[in-house]
Design an enzyme around this catalytic site. Structure first.
Site, PDB file in Angstrom:
ATOM      1  N   ALA A   1       0.867  -1.168   0.000  1.00 17.58           N
ATOM      2  CA  ALA A   1       0.000   0.000   0.000  1.00 17.58           C
ATOM      3  C   ALA A   1       0.909   1.225   0.000  1.00 17.58           C
ATOM      4  CB  ALA A   1      -0.897  -0.011   1.231  1.00 17.58           C
TER       5      ALA A   1
ATOM      6  N   GLY B   1       0.581  -4.800   0.920  1.00 15.32           N
ATOM      7  CA  GLY B   1      -0.607  -4.798   0.071  1.00 15.32           C
ATOM      8  C   GLY B   1      -0.376  -5.469  -1.276  1.00 15.32           C
TER       9      GLY B   1
ATOM     10  N   GLU C   1      -0.874  -8.998  -0.596  1.00 16.88           N
ATOM     11  CA  GLU C   1      -2.308  -9.169  -0.314  1.00 16.88           C
ATOM     12  C   GLU C   1      -3.133  -9.117  -1.598  1.00 16.88           C
ATOM     13  OE1 GLU C   1      -1.886  -6.011   2.717  1.00 16.88           O
ATOM     14  OE2 GLU C   1      -2.947  -7.363   4.061  1.00 16.88           O
TER      15      GLU C   1
ATOM     16  N   GLU D   1       4.661  -5.041   7.143  1.00 17.64           N
ATOM     17  CA  GLU D   1       4.013  -3.896   7.798  1.00 17.64           C
ATOM     18  C   GLU D   1       4.472  -3.700   9.233  1.00 17.64           C
ATOM     19  OE1 GLU D   1       2.440  -6.281   6.051  1.00 17.64           O
ATOM     20  OE2 GLU D   1       0.886  -5.403   4.785  1.00 17.64           O
TER      21      GLU D   1
HETATM   22  C1  HXC Z   1       5.073   4.335  -1.233  1.00 14.00           C
HETATM   23  C2  HXC Z   1       6.976   3.333  -2.037  1.00 14.00           C
HETATM   24  C3  HXC Z   1       6.606   2.089  -1.470  1.00 14.00           C
HETATM   25  C4  HXC Z   1       5.368   2.038  -0.767  1.00 14.00           C
HETATM   26  C5  HXC Z   1       8.494   1.838  -2.461  1.00 14.00           C
HETATM   27  N1  HXC Z   1       8.153   3.122  -2.642  1.00 14.00           N
HETATM   28  N2  HXC Z   1       7.579   1.186  -1.755  1.00 14.00           N
HETATM   29  N3  HXC Z   1       6.205   4.425  -1.917  1.00 14.00           N
HETATM   30  N4  HXC Z   1       4.644   3.173  -0.679  1.00 14.00           N
HETATM   31  N5  HXC Z   1       4.918   0.909  -0.209  1.00 14.00           N
HETATM   32  C6  HXC Z   1       8.896   4.166  -3.365  1.00 14.00           C
HETATM   33  C7  HXC Z   1      10.128   4.598  -2.568  1.00 14.00           C
HETATM   34  O1  HXC Z   1       9.764   5.550  -1.606  1.00 14.00           O
HETATM   35  C8  HXC Z   1      10.972   5.190  -3.680  1.00 14.00           C
HETATM   36  O2  HXC Z   1      10.471   6.479  -3.987  1.00 14.00           O
HETATM   37  C9  HXC Z   1      10.668   4.276  -4.868  1.00 14.00           C
HETATM   38  O3  HXC Z   1       9.411   3.646  -4.572  1.00 14.00           O
HETATM   39  C10 HXC Z   1      11.707   3.196  -5.072  1.00 14.00           C
HETATM   40  O4  HXC Z   1      11.846   2.483  -3.847  1.00 14.00           O
HETATM   41  P1  HXC Z   1      13.294   2.237  -3.159  1.00 14.00           P
HETATM   42  O5  HXC Z   1      13.038   1.946  -1.736  1.00 14.00           O
HETATM   43  O6  HXC Z   1      14.238   3.320  -3.500  1.00 14.00           O
HETATM   44  O7  HXC Z   1      13.747   0.902  -3.924  1.00 14.00           O
HETATM   45  P2  HXC Z   1      14.744  -0.214  -3.395  1.00 14.00           P
HETATM   46  O8  HXC Z   1      15.889   0.403  -2.640  1.00 14.00           O
HETATM   47  O9  HXC Z   1      15.034  -1.084  -4.565  1.00 14.00           O
HETATM   48  O10 HXC Z   1      13.910  -1.054  -2.308  1.00 14.00           O
HETATM   49  C11 HXC Z   1      12.772  -1.805  -2.684  1.00 14.00           C
HETATM   50  C12 HXC Z   1      11.933  -2.193  -1.432  1.00 14.00           C
HETATM   51  C13 HXC Z   1      11.613  -0.921  -0.623  1.00 14.00           C
HETATM   52  C14 HXC Z   1      12.706  -3.198  -0.569  1.00 14.00           C
HETATM   53  C15 HXC Z   1      10.651  -2.890  -1.943  1.00 14.00           C
HETATM   54  O11 HXC Z   1      11.052   0.050  -1.504  1.00 14.00           O
HETATM   55  C16 HXC Z   1      10.607  -1.148   0.481  1.00 14.00           C
HETATM   56  O12 HXC Z   1      10.933  -1.699   1.532  1.00 14.00           O
HETATM   57  N6  HXC Z   1       9.369  -0.669   0.303  1.00 14.00           N
HETATM   58  C17 HXC Z   1       8.340  -0.687   1.328  1.00 14.00           C
HETATM   59  C18 HXC Z   1       7.808  -2.076   1.485  1.00 14.00           C
HETATM   60  C19 HXC Z   1       6.719  -2.104   2.533  1.00 14.00           C
HETATM   61  O13 HXC Z   1       6.939  -1.824   3.714  1.00 14.00           O
HETATM   62  N7  HXC Z   1       5.511  -2.411   2.096  1.00 14.00           N
HETATM   63  C20 HXC Z   1       4.386  -2.494   3.000  1.00 14.00           C
HETATM   64  C21 HXC Z   1       3.660  -1.178   2.952  1.00 14.00           C
HETATM   65  S1  HXC Z   1       2.306  -1.189   4.067  1.00 14.00           S
HETATM   66  P3  HXC Z   1      11.477   7.732  -4.130  1.00 14.00           P
HETATM   67  O14 HXC Z   1      10.526   8.886  -4.354  1.00 14.00           O
HETATM   68  O15 HXC Z   1      12.243   7.794  -2.868  1.00 14.00           O
HETATM   69  O16 HXC Z   1      12.307   7.388  -5.332  1.00 14.00           O
HETATM   70  C22 HXC Z   1       1.181  -2.202   3.316  1.00 14.00           C
HETATM   71  C23 HXC Z   1       0.061  -2.805   4.068  1.00 14.00           C
HETATM   72  C24 HXC Z   1      -1.020  -1.940   4.376  1.00 14.00           C
HETATM   73  O17 HXC Z   1       1.253  -2.484   2.195  1.00 14.00           O
HETATM   74  C25 HXC Z   1      -1.512  -2.177   5.725  1.00 14.00           C
HETATM   75  C26 HXC Z   1      -1.476  -0.960   6.577  1.00 14.00           C
HETATM   76  C27 HXC Z   1      -0.124  -0.264   6.589  1.00 14.00           C
END
Ligand code: HXC
Length: 257
Positions: free
Chosen positions: A65, A108, A111, A131
């Site tokens: 998400a 997400g 999911e 998360e």
């Molecule tokens: C918003 C996101 C994002 C996300 C990545 N980006 N994931 N933006 N929401 N979930 C954006 C980053 O901010 C970055 O933007 C660009 O995408 C590239 O990501 P990087 O991190 O620079 O890439 P990389 O170093 O290759 O790492 C990849 C990754 C990492 C390991 C997947 O992006 C990551 O850990 N993402 C978050 C994963 C996560 O926690 N997902 C769960 C979300 S909560 P910029 O502008 O900086 O270039 C969820 C559940 C919902 O989904 C339930 C309630 C919370």
């Protein structure tokens, strides 16, 4: 229709939907939800379309998400808007939907893949519910669907540690139906969807509905539900055609009735 965050193509009777927010690793914001719901409703209503494939990029199916969209929200915003409830509509799609996952399917993204009817994984796929690292939890069904898919031990470990599962582990655990070399993923997914879309349409709906019933019922009730739907298919012209075609050693021609 043209969408902001997804691309939609038709390949014969298959609708291919590609998540397309490359700058955010396909993070699922409310625009993605709106675009997907619209595209899925059009797919479900179109008698020329029989099966959908949802995919992302080589690097990410979807990295979750959209954290930036959620960052400033409080309890009243989330509870008041019943945030994420819109995804329930996605799961009410009646025709089959395949997730073709390469790269990250996190939070997400994992999911969403699990809301599809089955997952085909590229050898590069990585699944996780990270998360907890953001001090929250799955919110689009992950704690429930992952547990049903892989059992308590792996689901609990993944939700509590946020660690990722690679494609091999995901296949062993039953999260994905098959692993495909990354370069062939979308082609193979469309091919699989084409096979499904070539089956008698009412039988496709019934098969999906009865497998899904296994997650909502006890065994006796589920077996009875299956049998009633099976009986119901004997009210279709396609059943008569399918069995005649077999006996006459030819391909069935379906009418969808
Ligand atoms: C918003 C996101 C994002 C996300 C990545 N980006 N994931 N933006 N929401 N979930 C954006 C980053 O901010 C970055 O933007 C660009 O995408 C590239 O990501 P990087 O991190 O620079 O890439 P990389 O170093 O290759 O790492 C990849 C990754 C990492 C390991 C997947 O992006 C990551 O850990 N993402 C978050 C994963 C996560 O926690 N997902 C769960 C979300 S909560 P910029 O502008 O900086 O270039 C969820 C559940 C919902 O989904 C339930 C309630 C919370």
């Amino acid at each position: 229709a043209d969408y902001e965050t997804i691309k939609v193509e038709q390949h014969g009777r298959v609708t291919l939907i590609t998540l397309d927010r490359p700058n955010a690793l396909n993070a699922l914001n409310s625009q993605v939800l709106a675009d997907l719901l619209d595209a899925m409703a059009a797919f479900d209503a179109d008698p020329e379309q029989g099966c959908a494939v949802i995919t992302g990029s080589e690097k990410a199916f979807a990295a979750g998400a959209d954290i930036k969209e959620m960052q400033a929200q409080g309890f009243a915003d989330m509870y008041g808007s019943d945030f994420f409830a819109g995804w329930d509509r996605f799961t009410r799609t009646r025709k089959p939907v395949i997730a073709a996952v390469a790269g990250y399917a996190l939070g997400g993204g994992c999911e969403l893949a699990m809301m599809c009817d089955f997952i085909l994984a590229a050898d590069t796929a990585k699944f996780g519910q990270p998360e907890i690292k953001l001090a929250v939890s799955p919110g689009m069904g992950g704690s429930q669907r992952l547990t049903r898919a892989v059992g308590k031990a792996k689901a609990m470990e993944m939700c509590l540690t946020g660690r990722m599962m690679d494609a091999e582990e995901a296949e062993r655990a039953g999260l994905v139906s098959r692993i495909i070399p990354a370069a062939d993923l979308v082609e193979e997914a469309v091919k699989t969807a084409t096979t499904i879309a070539s089956m008698a349409p009412l039988a496709v709906l019934a098969n999906k509905e009865m497998v899904n019933a296994a997650f909502e019922t006890g065994l006796q009730q589920g077996v009875q539900f299956e049998r009633r739907l099976f009986h119901g298919l004997f009210g279709t012209e396609d059943q008569a055609e399918g069995m005649s075609a077999f006996v006459e050693k030819r391909e069935g021609q379906w009418k969808g009735k």
